[in-house]
Design a protein around this motif. Sequence first.
Motif, short mmCIF file in Angstrom:
data_model
loop_
_atom_site.label_atom_id
_atom_site.label_comp_id
_atom_site.label_asym_id
_atom_site.label_seq_id
_atom_site.Cartn_x
_atom_site.Cartn_y
_atom_site.Cartn_z
N GLU A 144 0.81 -1.09 0.02
CA GLU A 144 0.06 -0.07 -0.09
C GLU A 144 0.91 1.31 -0.04
OE1 GLU A 144 -3.68 1.90 2.47
OE2 GLU A 144 -2.93 0.20 3.18
N HIS A 145 0.77 1.95 -0.95
CA HIS A 145 1.57 3.34 -1.16
C HIS A 145 0.69 4.47 -1.73
CE1 HIS A 145 4.84 5.87 -1.75
NE2 HIS A 145 4.83 5.84 -3.20
N ASN A 146 0.60 5.66 -0.76
CA ASN A 146 -0.14 6.83 -1.42
C ASN A 146 -1.36 6.54 -1.57
OD1 ASN A 146 2.02 8.22 -0.98
ND2 ASN A 146 2.73 8.06 -3.33
N GLY A 147 -2.15 5.47 -0.58
CA GLY A 147 -3.64 5.22 -0.93
C GLY A 147 -3.87 4.05 -1.77
N ASP A 148 -2.58 3.75 -2.68
CA ASP A 148 -2.97 2.76 -3.77
C ASP A 148 -2.28 1.46 -3.13
OD1 ASP A 148 -3.41 1.43 -6.16
OD2 ASP A 148 -1.55 2.16 -7.27
N LYS A 149 -3.28 0.33 -3.45
CA LYS A 149 -2.79 -1.33 -3.09
C LYS A 149 -2.40 -1.86 -4.41
CE LYS A 149 -5.60 -1.43 1.16
NZ LYS A 149 -6.40 -2.23 1.74
N PHE A 150 -1.38 -2.37 -4.32
CA PHE A 150 -1.04 -3.40 -5.64
C PHE A 150 -0.13 -4.59 -5.00
CE2 PHE A 150 1.98 -0.03 -5.05
CZ PHE A 150 3.18 -0.55 -5.07
N PHE A 195 -10.01 -8.90 -12.79
CA PHE A 195 -10.66 -9.10 -11.52
C PHE A 195 -9.80 -9.40 -10.57
CE2 PHE A 195 -13.50 -10.58 -15.18
CZ PHE A 195 -14.51 -9.51 -14.94
N GLN A 196 -10.31 -9.60 -9.42
CA GLN A 196 -9.46 -9.97 -8.22
C GLN A 196 -9.02 -11.56 -8.39
OE1 GLN A 196 -11.42 -9.37 -4.36
NE2 GLN A 196 -9.61 -9.88 -3.25
N MET A 197 -7.73 -11.49 -8.08
CA MET A 197 -7.04 -12.79 -8.51
C MET A 197 -6.86 -13.51 -7.19
SD MET A 197 -3.72 -11.76 -10.67
CE MET A 197 -3.54 -13.11 -11.50
N MET A 201 -3.86 -18.18 -8.63
CA MET A 201 -3.58 -17.17 -9.72
C MET A 201 -2.37 -16.35 -9.67
SD MET A 201 -7.64 -16.31 -10.56
CE MET A 201 -7.19 -15.58 -11.96
N LEU A 202 -2.29 -15.75 -8.49
CA LEU A 202 -1.19 -14.77 -8.15
C LEU A 202 0.04 -15.56 -8.35
CD1 LEU A 202 -2.34 -12.43 -5.21
CD2 LEU A 202 -1.70 -11.76 -7.41
N ASP A 203 0.30 -16.97 -7.84
CA ASP A 203 1.21 -17.67 -7.80
C ASP A 203 1.86 -18.06 -9.24
OD1 ASP A 203 3.32 -19.16 -6.16
OD2 ASP A 203 2.48 -20.91 -7.28
N ALA A 204 0.71 -18.23 -9.97
CA ALA A 204 0.85 -18.67 -11.46
C ALA A 204 1.51 -17.53 -11.91
CB ALA A 204 -0.44 -19.13 -12.02
N ARG A 205 1.11 -16.49 -11.85
CA ARG A 205 1.49 -15.14 -12.33
C ARG A 205 2.99 -14.79 -12.03
NH1 ARG A 205 -1.46 -9.27 -12.12
NH2 ARG A 205 -2.53 -10.21 -14.15
N ARG A 206 3.24 -15.00 -10.74
CA ARG A 206 4.64 -15.01 -10.27
C ARG A 206 5.49 -16.05 -10.94
NH1 ARG A 206 7.77 -17.69 -7.52
NH2 ARG A 206 6.20 -19.36 -7.14
#
Length: 591
Positions: A144-150, A195-197, A201-206
């Motif tokens: 979370e940075h400057n109100g943005d989450k990623f 959409f939300q992963m 799915m996150l591990d597959a992208r990693r």
Amino acid sequence: MCDDDPLSPRTVRLEKLANGFGFNVRGQVCEGGQLKSINGELYPPLQHVSAVLEGGAAYIAGVRKGDRILAVNRVNVEGATHKRVVELIKSGGDELTLSVVSISRHAAEHLDPSDESSGGSFGGYDYSDKRALPISIPECKLVEHNGDKFVSYSIYLAGREIASHRYSDFVTLHNCLKREFHDFIFPKLPGKWPFQMSEQMLDARRRGLENYLDKVSAVRIIGESEIMQAFLTSDSDDATTNSDIDLRVALPNKTCVTVCVSRSASATVVLQAIANQLNLRGDLLDYFSLYEMLDNPRFERKLEQDELPHPLYIQNYTALSATCLTLRRWLFDPRQEAHLCTDPIVLDLLYQQAVADVESERLRPPSGDLAYELRSLQQACRKQQYLKLARTLPDYGAVRFPPCKCNAKKSGLVSVVLSYNELTLIACDDEGKPEGSQSHSFDWDGMIVAFDVLEEEEAFIFEYVRDSGAASGDKQKKIKTRCIRVFTAHRNYLYACCARVREERNTIVAEPPNLVDPPLMHKDPPATAPTTPSNEHPPAGWVTDDHIKPKSRSNKNEITASMSKSKSLHSKLSSHQNDNGQDSVIHDGDL
């Protein structure tokens, strides 16, 4: 140069038309590289003309596809980067002067992979040169940075985190690389999901991003590009750009010390961190520096004080070497070195470097007797005596620069060797091998008048007294000087070495530095001949300490004092000409 030979170097002048200059340029993105034969002559890597618009300005001037570019607007660009050549072309306005050398039409149409892709496109890179790079993305985390989450993906090199990026940064990297290396077949980048992963799915992208980065960075020309290096040395989150990272720095004894510093730490900060770990006193730190270890040829380049070691550490990492950074001394005066050896830590570092240089044959004892004595002193761990004897070896404390072109030699190359007493030019052939014993030395006391760097020519230049009678103080003779240009990529380091020698020679070394009595790690034996091992006998004529005498230093003569009052150094050197209006050179016979 023969004007009738179509393959000889020539100069062409272009005037920009409505469609520009009408040609494309391709070539390497990194500076320097191995010499390559073109029409029987060896050249550093050259940018080349990959396409010419028929009827355009370049076509009218006689520029053809495959022409190698030697100079742009009279600035030498041999071994220069693609970015540098493009900048010079754009800076000339509507007129352009090129020095080019053509190749045969058959060679131009069948360029090898290092010059042009075989498919006929305008690519100019060799994608077959690959390296093993232990790069991975072992984890991802929510930031979370400057109100943005990623989601941020952590990039590791050899088990250490070097950067972190969000998915959009990888997309930007992919697009930039495709524009620069458009003839390379890139692996597929994991697709975007609106959409939300889930965690799976996150591990597959990693894993997909890791596979992409591993394959792309393994191609040397891509992995060492400015685009990739900027990606690997930065973060998505600007607030973490100065996060701490671990840097490994090699010591002279081939061990490494690891320091934790900021990613944006300068060489000065890293050097101070190393000194803290080694308990090296701050007042002695000025006699050491951080160096970058280069290959082909082997050479250590001193980092400038504000230079950032971390990008170099990432760019030059290989599976065969733990680091490209090393600690070495920054000192030329052998008398000053002898005084510094009263400190046990300095003594140990200098001793380690001397031993390493002898073992690697950087320093070569001129006789078997000296080699035998050095081995005996090393076995007995007689550090003071070892260094005392090592200082008598040729080139001890000297810096030998890689062979390069010089106006002092009509053909071939020269290697510059700079020491406390003199600057020497050693004649080399086109492959950089010394040509017998041909050399020319310039003594610091009386011969070398001034020196500078000419960035527009990418050269180091020095002025020396030509007439020996004038140099010896004969006021009846007219003082004659000449200038020599050395076209080296290490011109700034060469200038720094010369400035350091001047500074040391202007400092009278009468007493050791004012040191607080440090605790000795061991007590050195008296300065006498080393004890001969009981099972060995020294060879005939074995050199003892009684035979080692320091070299005398002559007083500075009047010519150096008078020249020091001359006008501005840079303007004097850059405009220096002989009576015929041309730069003076030493001809082959003088070397």
